[in-house]
Enzyme design. Structure first.
Site, PDB file in Angstrom:
ATOM      1  N   GLU A   1      29.138  65.509 -29.507  1.00  0.00           N
ATOM      2  CA  GLU A   1      29.059  64.228 -28.798  1.00  0.00           C
ATOM      3  C   GLU A   1      29.305  63.133 -29.829  1.00  0.00           C
ATOM      4  OE1 GLU A   1      25.797  63.317 -26.117  1.00  0.00           O
ATOM      5  OE2 GLU A   1      25.665  65.426 -25.516  1.00  0.00           O
TER       6      GLU A   1
ATOM      7  N   GLU B   1      20.356  68.575 -27.243  1.00  0.00           N
ATOM      8  CA  GLU B   1      19.433  67.574 -27.824  1.00  0.00           C
ATOM      9  C   GLU B   1      17.967  67.943 -27.607  1.00  0.00           C
ATOM     10  OE1 GLU B   1      20.563  63.567 -26.627  1.00  0.00           O
ATOM     11  OE2 GLU B   1      22.371  63.658 -27.834  1.00  0.00           O
TER      12      GLU B   1
END
Ligand code: AHR
Length: 499
Positions: free
Chosen positions: A294, A175
């Site tokens: 995720e 991320e």
């Protein structure tokens, strides 16, 4: 409660793509109680000789995980992998900034490899692109994958692992588009760093496959430009683009929430388009796929409140029936998007944002444990392009949506065929005709169902088996046709064999 009619057309020759086994993966992060008190708890009555919890392992085996991503997550961006290898009494105790916790480093890369081995899952390791350097990333690949004879490979051998771990899947950071990330970069900076890291990593071991950080979710202001820019820079040295997304009925609008698959598909389609665009722009022969590494339902938000304690209770969720039905749709989307989606990891596999929870020596399987278990157990071979005609339900978020969400698989090697059907309607029973158009002989196998009376039904420590997968009577098949009565708020798996 009323009933309506629907039809599902199946043809084993109308295939989408082979289903990647790696779609049934999970994620383990050093966050909250996922590692400590989750998979690893040497003091537990359930601990094996390596400190792994046998009861947790058994539940995870039931779910047939194929790949496990580790060690983060936001944790990754401040992690020095050298802290987690070598003699345990020499490992440093650190202040861990991402979750403001105390990290003892008693579990690290080699323990993770032991866990994957015990589970029978492939490892997927992340390299730190926050505080980490491209040299550190390259060194970790050497430590894990190189034969002995050089510094880091010999260091591994000195830690008791002479043979290389041969880890194939590598996440290049986590991320990195998120301002919350330690060492956050913009897309061009990250693309450049990821390219150089992936280059060195692949020079260490050309057989590895790398995963580039995509947008953290589709609400990011930089989405999907981030993905395009980072891909354009790093394209030739990466094999997957990551997707992350956490769903939830945050507006108390079950009708829209139960249509979440529409949003999931749109997210995949946009990134699929981005991949095609970049490939064309670069005049490349190389392919990059999607890794949804995720995904999960998450209500409690981003909890940076570890309070500088070891294994704090962070993001421990309770899931109900509607959450389980959203998970089932997510899995349907994975199958329907099999041509581009090759890896997926539920975040996370125990305690943290998880459908599996430990409490002392106890273990609770929540509602959404079961749809994952069913699909991961049964979806094999090719995903089929299913034609569905079903009544519509009006939703605030997505307009009119069919009441049924369906995917199917067929394994030419075994003749096994499966249909996975969510009835997302809160009130309608749907009498559904299943029609195999290829005219093969179809025999019914087991039929499973997850359902309940209310979207709020949940499993609790007191009533742990309110919502489970129950075997129901299989429909009778005649000339490739069967009729099923699908109750509202249900997920049904019809298994068959075809000649
Ligand atoms: O899975 C929990 C966190 O969610 C991860 O650390 C991060 O990557 C995401 O924001």
């Amino acid at each position: 409660m009323s009933s309506q009619k629907a039809e599902v057309l199946l043809d084993k020759n109308r295939t989408i793509a082979p289903i990647s086994p790696l779609l049934f993966g999970g994620f383990v992060e050093h966050m909250g109680r996922c590692v400590y008190e989750g998979i690893y708890e040497p003091k537990s009555a359930h601990a094996d000789a390596d400190g792994l919890r046998r009861d947790v392992l058994a539940a995870l085996r039931e779910q047939q995980y194929t790949v496990i991503r580790y060690p983060g997550g936001n944790f990754l961006s401040g992690y020095n992998w050298l802290d987690g290898v070598g003699p345990k009494d020499k490992r440093p105790v650190r202040r861990e900034l991402a979750w403001q916790s105390i990290e003892t480093n008693q579990f690290g890369t080699n323990e993770f490899m032991g866990f994957c081995k015990a589970l029978g899952a492939a490892p997927m390791l992340g390299v730190n692109m926050g505080t980490g350097t491209i040299q550190g990333a390259s060194d970790l690949v050497e430590y894990c994958n190189a034969p002995t004879g050089t510094y880091y490979a010999d260091l591994r051998a000195s830690h008791g692992f002479r043979e290389p771990h041969n880890i194939r899947y590598w996440c290049v950071g986590n991320e990195m588009d998120g301002p919350w990330q330690i060492g956050h970069l913009d897309a061009a900076e990250y693309g450049a760093k990821a390219l150089e890291a992936a280059k060195m990593m692949k020079w260490q071991d050309p057989s590895i496959e790398t995963i580039l950080c995509g947008s953290s979710n589709d609400r990011m202001p930089t989405y999907p430009e981030w993905d395009r820019v980072a891909l354009e820079v790093a394209w030739e040295h990466v094999d997957y683009l990551s997707m992350h997304y956490y769903a939830g009925n945050r507006e108390n609008d079950s009708t829209s929430y139960l249509a979440s698959a529409v949003g999931f598909e749109h997210f995949v389609d946009t990134l699929d388009g981005t991949l095609r665009y970049v490939k064309a722009k670069r005049r490349s022969k190389h392919d990059v796929y999607l890794s949804w590494d995720e995904w999960q339902v998450w209500y409690k938000g981003d909890p940076m409140q570890g309070g500088w304690t070891e294994a704090p209770h962070l993001a421990e969720e309770m899931y109900n029936l509607e959450d389980a039905l959203v998970v089932a749709q997510w899995l349907n989307v994975f199958l329907r998007k099999s041509q581009v989606l090759k890896i997926a990891c539920v975040a996370q596999i125990v305690n943290v944002i998880s459908w599996l929870n430990t409490r002392g020596d106890g273990l609770l399987k929540q509602t959404s444990f079961y749809p994952f278990k069913l699909v991961s157990q049964y979806a094999r071979g090719d995903a089929l392009d299913v034609l569905v005609s079903a009544p519509l339900v009006e939703t605030k978020l997505y307009g009119a949506v069919p009441m049924l969400d369906v995917s199917a698989s067929h394994d030419a090697a075994t003749g096994a065929g499966e249909v996975f059907i969510v009835n997302r309607s809160e009130h309608e029973t749907i009498v559904t005709d299943l029609v195999w158009q290829d005219r093969g002989t179809v025999r019914a196998g087991d039929t499973w169902q997850v359902t309940g009376a209310s979207v709020h039904d949940a499993n609790t420590w007191d009533k742990p088996e309110q919502i489970v997968a129950r075997k129901i009577e299989s429909p009778s098949m005649l000339d490739g046709r069967a009729t099923l009565k699908l109750p509202p708020l249900s997920f049904t798996v019809v298994t068959t064999t075809t000649a």
